[in-house]
Design a protein around this motif. Structure first.
Motif, PDB file in Angstrom:
ATOM      1  N   UNK A 683       0.830  -1.212   0.000  1.00 17.49           N
ATOM      2  CA  UNK A 683       0.000   0.000   0.000  1.00 17.49           C
ATOM      3  C   UNK A 683       0.861   1.257   0.000  1.00 17.49           C
ATOM      4  N   UNK A 684       1.913   1.270   0.785  1.00 20.39           N
ATOM      5  CA  UNK A 684       2.734   2.478   0.885  1.00 20.39           C
ATOM      6  C   UNK A 684       3.582   2.704  -0.361  1.00 20.39           C
ATOM      7  N   UNK A 685       4.200   1.644  -0.874  1.00 14.80           N
ATOM      8  CA  UNK A 685       5.009   1.806  -2.088  1.00 14.80           C
ATOM      9  C   UNK A 685       4.109   2.119  -3.280  1.00 14.80           C
ATOM     10  N   UNK A 686       2.969   1.420  -3.382  1.00 16.36           N
ATOM     11  CA  UNK A 686       2.041   1.674  -4.486  1.00 16.36           C
ATOM     12  C   UNK A 686       1.518   3.091  -4.477  1.00 16.36           C
ATOM     13  N   UNK A 687       1.155   3.602  -3.284  1.00 15.47           N
ATOM     14  CA  UNK A 687       0.657   4.973  -3.191  1.00 15.47           C
ATOM     15  C   UNK A 687       1.751   5.969  -3.562  1.00 15.47           C
ATOM     16  N   UNK A 688       2.968   5.726  -3.104  1.00 20.41           N
ATOM     17  CA  UNK A 688       4.075   6.610  -3.457  1.00 20.41           C
ATOM     18  C   UNK A 688       4.322   6.612  -4.966  1.00 20.41           C
ATOM     19  N   UNK A 689       4.219   5.451  -5.609  1.00 18.27           N
ATOM     20  CA  UNK A 689       4.419   5.369  -7.054  1.00 18.27           C
ATOM     21  C   UNK A 689       3.337   6.147  -7.800  1.00 18.27           C
ATOM     22  N   UNK A 690       2.089   6.039  -7.338  1.00 17.87           N
ATOM     23  CA  UNK A 690       1.009   6.807  -7.970  1.00 17.87           C
ATOM     24  C   UNK A 690       1.306   8.303  -7.935  1.00 17.87           C
ATOM     25  N   UNK A 691       1.737   8.763  -6.762  1.00 17.00           N
ATOM     26  CA  UNK A 691       1.987  10.195  -6.582  1.00 17.00           C
ATOM     27  C   UNK A 691       3.181  10.654  -7.406  1.00 17.00           C
ATOM     28  N   UNK A 692       4.294   9.925  -7.309  1.00 23.06           N
ATOM     29  CA  UNK A 692       5.544  10.363  -7.932  1.00 23.06           C
ATOM     30  C   UNK A 692       5.514  10.207  -9.451  1.00 23.06           C
ATOM     31  N   UNK A 693       4.978   9.092  -9.935  1.00 21.17           N
ATOM     32  CA  UNK A 693       5.020   8.814 -11.370  1.00 21.17           C
ATOM     33  C   UNK A 693       3.908   9.499 -12.158  1.00 21.17           C
ATOM     34  N   UNK A 725      -0.423  13.833 -21.895  1.00 22.74           N
ATOM     35  CA  UNK A 725      -1.318  13.551 -20.769  1.00 22.74           C
ATOM     36  C   UNK A 725      -1.623  12.070 -20.679  1.00 22.74           C
ATOM     37  N   UNK A 726      -1.870  11.427 -21.815  1.00 26.73           N
ATOM     38  CA  UNK A 726      -2.148   9.990 -21.810  1.00 26.73           C
ATOM     39  C   UNK A 726      -0.941   9.199 -21.318  1.00 26.73           C
ATOM     40  N   UNK A 727       0.260   9.612 -21.687  1.00 29.64           N
ATOM     41  CA  UNK A 727       1.461   8.914 -21.230  1.00 29.64           C
ATOM     42  C   UNK A 727       1.575   8.973 -19.712  1.00 29.64           C
ATOM     43  N   UNK A 728       1.344  10.154 -19.143  1.00 29.10           N
ATOM     44  CA  UNK A 728       1.440  10.290 -17.687  1.00 29.10           C
ATOM     45  C   UNK A 728       0.350   9.481 -16.998  1.00 29.10           C
ATOM     46  N   UNK A 729      -0.843   9.418 -17.603  1.00 34.06           N
ATOM     47  CA  UNK A 729      -1.905   8.600 -17.018  1.00 34.06           C
ATOM     48  C   UNK A 729      -1.512   7.124 -17.026  1.00 34.06           C
ATOM     49  N   UNK A 730      -0.909   6.655 -18.121  1.00 35.44           N
ATOM     50  CA  UNK A 730      -0.472   5.253 -18.180  1.00 35.44           C
ATOM     51  C   UNK A 730       0.662   4.980 -17.192  1.00 35.44           C
ATOM     52  N   UNK A 731       1.430   6.013 -16.849  1.00 38.87           N
ATOM     53  CA  UNK A 731       2.508   5.836 -15.863  1.00 38.87           C
ATOM     54  C   UNK A 731       1.963   5.573 -14.461  1.00 38.87           C
ATOM     55  N   UNK A 732       0.681   5.794 -14.276  1.00 38.84           N
ATOM     56  CA  UNK A 732       0.076   5.487 -12.979  1.00 38.84           C
ATOM     57  C   UNK A 732      -0.180   3.988 -12.826  1.00 38.84           C
ATOM     58  N   UNK A 733      -0.251   3.272 -13.928  1.00 36.84           N
ATOM     59  CA  UNK A 733      -0.610   1.853 -13.897  1.00 36.84           C
ATOM     60  C   UNK A 733       0.301   1.018 -12.991  1.00 36.84           C
ATOM     61  N   UNK A 734       1.646   1.159 -13.051  1.00 39.17           N
ATOM     62  CA  UNK A 734       2.479   0.343 -12.155  1.00 39.17           C
ATOM     63  C   UNK A 734       2.151   0.550 -10.683  1.00 39.17           C
ATOM     64  N   UNK A 735       1.949   1.802 -10.274  1.00 33.73           N
ATOM     65  CA  UNK A 735       1.595   2.074  -8.887  1.00 33.73           C
ATOM     66  C   UNK A 735       0.264   1.461  -8.506  1.00 33.73           C
ATOM     67  N   UNK A 736      -0.717   1.560  -9.408  1.00 35.24           N
ATOM     68  CA  UNK A 736      -2.017   0.943  -9.152  1.00 35.24           C
ATOM     69  C   UNK A 736      -1.887  -0.562  -8.963  1.00 35.24           C
ATOM     70  N   UNK A 737      -1.095  -1.199  -9.825  1.00 36.28           N
ATOM     71  CA  UNK A 737      -0.932  -2.657  -9.746  1.00 36.28           C
ATOM     72  C   UNK A 737      -0.250  -3.069  -8.446  1.00 36.28           C
ATOM     73  N   UNK A 738       0.798  -2.343  -8.065  1.00 35.77           N
ATOM     74  CA  UNK A 738       1.476  -2.648  -6.802  1.00 35.77           C
ATOM     75  C   UNK A 738       0.508  -2.472  -5.636  1.00 35.77           C
TER      76      UNK A 738
END
Length: 765
Positions: A683-693, A725-738
């Motif tokens: 939860x913590x790493x995934x949330x951090x990835x969502x925010x940072x990426x 914008x679409x690229x940055x939205x797709x960059x959220x996917x790894x954080x969501x998955x984690x």
């Protein structure tokens, strides 16, 4: 189940009564200011004219059309697609900004044709500048006559209004162009006329000067220099002065912490040995474990729905080849994303409070377990019924009952009015159970009475301060609604829920033997003073641009910055939390078994995310001049995710882990701990990835686009659907998955295993 607690010692005398008096004084003054701002909202809200006519006096639409159009906006869940005056969702446009800009462009085109007999683009730069200036003057001129209750539009404005209808008709036809709404969402001509009247009124209030002032009803929001909307001087002045207040507030509190070394969470210089024995649970406490299965399942559902909402921003036209919007349109997904978050966090707090209350007495009343079962059933009915009702309501399957049984449409308060009433009743029943459980004559340790009183005071505020959600309807003036709506979103959640959370954590530490009574009590009082000092009047920082005057901006900007002050203090206790998890007593030098280590880890995460999400990211968007450009951009969900999930969510998970550990034997916990450990890091790493990426860089770039091109552009499809914008939205996917795979799923497994283990173990008392 008898629980030992720490008695008062000569070094732990009764606290001064001025602690409590100061809390009450701060609350009285804060509510006086907040009620004054709320009263001004009724008086200063943008008027809804009875008639809107063109230059010749012919009717265009009526006040009833505007109100009915607002109901259409809510009925179809459009506040979970786009926004009005920056408040709402981020999948679609800001409807008021889009309508205003189109009206401005059409008005400029009409003036250019009238004066030069040429299109605007064919004019010289000087002529274009003159036309733009005249357009701004025409739109800024307020032609509302309060005596006749009539708003008259110029010929150019009336022509621009008439061109709105085909634009919005086309908008609702195509999911790929509106953020994933159901195809052909609104086709009824009458409803389209009403909706157009509503957004045209919202656009008019955004640009027309308030009588006697040189700025609009919304303090010139949204930013659109083409129509004369630029920041008001107040936004700059109060932003600068509020920084002085912030620095002074931090200096005063740090001075207090330096002078009085007994302030803080953890008691120093005493034996640290837990008093609550894991694996020993009463029938009522065992009955509460199933609440946390619901908590975990709702948490998992929220993460999955949140992933779908994010996908609608990245690829609104298709969900991996499947037309998801035909069954689960984006506005429904976002509604569920918000409501499941509120439900699982609130359910965790409710159940943990009852569990903790039971530890305060030596016996268990016979009524406790049956009422826990009954309360559980009531929660399941309200949660399940409201989520189903929102689906049916947005699908237009409830007819005239959409507001009562379906989806009210107000962001964060989407559940139907009947479900709201049942929720209030359920919370009042919960408080009654809690009061009966921990009333003074029932306490095992009378010395805990002051802590329990604050615990009950914080608890009763939960149902009481949800009641403002019942103060408005679908056709109430939007400014008035948004005022009461943030009494819930900010005051209920960020104010009294946060205060309640403080009392729960303080009482838990006291029961675990980690802190003396007075230390826990000081923390509650001090946090109450600091939270209410900035958080009551500070609620108004949400109202800078929703029809309130500069009075609200001045008061809210100067006071709300103080909300950051208690968050900076979290760093002072951080190392004490870390040391507590290491299982070593500084006094006797012996190793200490710390059965609640993962509870402390989640509490550490609460502190970190509180400082980052609520402190850094919250303050980033809190100043009026920053909020003017930022509100409704991706920096808002950046703050929302880091603060809501990082603070309230992590605390709810901490309470869940506490209860699971407390009701599990050492042997069963050994089989569950690996899932809790994985869930913590996931939860913590995934949330951090969502925010940072994704969330933070997306928000910064969107604000930059607002400054460059205007608010309407940064919220329009041209920007949201751009390749970057679409690229940055797709960059959220790894954080969501984690977050989902390594966070929500393992914690759900742990909750289910804990519940099954309790059911398989004979009860003990």
């Amino acid at each position: 189940m008898s629980i030992a607690a720490q008695p008062l010692t000569p070094e732990d005398p009764e606290l001064s009564s001025w602690w409590l008096r100061t809390v009450l004084i701060v609350m009285v003054l804060g509510f006086a200011g907040l009620l004054a701002i709320t009263a001004l909202a009724y008086r200063n809200a943008p008027p809804i004219p009875a008639r809107v006519v063109d230059a010749q006096g012919s009717p265009l639409f009526s006040g009833d059309d505007i109100r009915d159009g607002q109901a259409v906006f809510l009925k179809y869940g459009l506040m979970d697609n786009g926004s009005i005056w920056g408040h709402g969702a981020y999948l679609g446009p800001d409807y008021s900004a889009a309508a205003l800009h189109r009206i401005g462009e059409d008005t400029a085109a009409a003036i250019a044709q009238q004066q030069h007999q040429q299109p605007l683009v064919a004019l010289t730069p000087g002529q274009q500048a003159a036309v733009r200036a005249e357009t701004a003057v025409e739109l800024k001129t307020n032609r509302y006559d309060a005596v006749s209750d009539t708003l008259q539009l110029t010929a150019a404005e009336a022509a621009a209004y008439r061109q709105q209808l085909p634009y919005w008709t086309d908008y609702f036809l195509h999911p790929e162009g509106n953020g994933g709404l159901k195809a052909g969402l609104i086709t009824d001509p009458a409803e389209l006329h009403q909706f157009t009247a509503f957004v045209t009124w919202a656009a008019w209030a955004s640009v027309a000067n308030r009588p006697g002032e040189n700025y609009s009803y919304t303090n010139n929001f949204p930013y659109d220099p083409a129509v004369g909307n630029i920041p008001v001087p107040d936004a700059l002045l109060w932003s600068a002065l509020s920084l002085i207040v912030l620095l002074a507030g931090i200096a005063v509190v740090l001075l207090m912490f330096g002078k009085f070394d007994y302030l803080g969470w953890i008691s120093r210089g005493q034996h640290i040995h837990p008093h609550l024995l894991p694996g020993v649970a009463s029938p009522g406490q065992r009955a509460l474990v199933k609440f946390f299965v619901v908590v975990a399942l709702l948490f998992l559902a929220q993460t999955l729905v949140g992933g779908a909402v994010a996908h609608y921003r990245a690829d609104p036209g298709s969900f991996y080849g499947f037309q998801l919007e035909t069954i689960f349109p984006s506005n429904l997904m976002r509604t569920w994303h918000l409501q499941t978050a509120i439900f699982w966090i609130a359910t965790a707090y409710v159940a943990a409070a009852l569990f903790l209350g039971r530890t305060l007495r030596s016996d268990e009343p016979r009524w406790f377990a049956p009422w826990v079962h009954l309360l559980f059933g009531a929660f399941v009915v309200v949660i399940g019924g409201s989520l189903l009702g929102e689906w049916l309501g947005i699908s237009q399957m409830l007819g005239k009952w959409w507001f009562w049984l379906g989806n009210q449409g107000w962001e964060f308060l989407e559940l139907g009015r009947i479900w709201q009433l049942l929720l209030v009743v359920g919370l009042l029943v919960w408080f009654a159970l809690l009061w009966l459980l921990v009333r003074p004559r029932s306490l095992a340790n009378p010395e805990s009475k002051p802590l329990v009183k604050m615990f009950l005071f914080a608890a009763v505020a939960i149902p009481v301060f949800y009641i403002p959600a019942l103060f408005f309807g679908a056709k109430t003036n939007y400014t008035v609604v948004d005022t009461w709506r943030f009494w819930i979103i900010h005051l209920w959640v960020e104010g009294f829920f946060e205060f309640f959370a403080t009392t729960v954590v303080a009482l838990t530490f006291y029961q675990l033997g980690l802190t003396r009574r007075n230390v826990a009590l000081r923390v509650i009082y001090l946090d109450g003073i600091l939270y209410f000092l900035g958080g009551l009047i500070g609620t108004g920082h949400h109202w800078y641009f929703t029809g309130q005057t500069s009075v609200n901006m001045a008061m809210s900007a100067m006071i709300s910055v103080l909300e950051v002050v208690p968050l900076t203090l979290l760093t002072l206790d951080a190392w004490d939390f870390v040391r507590t998890t290491r299982g070593h007593c500084d006094v006797c030098g012996k190793s200490v078994a710390v059965p609640h280590r993962w509870t402390f880890y989640f509490l550490i995460a609460v502190g970190v995310w509180n400082f980052v999400g609520a402190g850094i990211f919250g303050f980033l968007i809190n100043l009026p001049i920053v909020s003017y450009y930022e509100v409704g951009t991706q920096l808002t969900p950046n703050h929302g995710h880091a603060a809501m999930m990082g603070v309230f969510g992590m605390l709810a998970l901490a309470l869940m882990v506490f209860v699971l550990r407390q009701t599990s034997s050492d042997e069963r916990w050994a089989g569950m701990e690996k899932y809790v450990r994985t869930g913590f890091w996931g939860t913590n790493i995934g949330l951090a990835m969502m925010v940072v990426f994704s969330l933070f860089p997306s928000g910064v770039l969107q604000v930059w686009d607002v400054i460059q091109h205007g608010y309407w552009h940064a919220r329009a499809l041209d920007y949201i659907a751009s390749p970057r914008s679409h690229l940055i939205e797709w960059m959220r996917l790894p954080g969501d998955l984690v977050f989902i795979i390594f966070g929500a799923i393992p914690l759900t497994i742990a909750a289910v295993k804990g519940w099954l283990g309790v059911r398989a173990t004979p009860p003990s008392d």
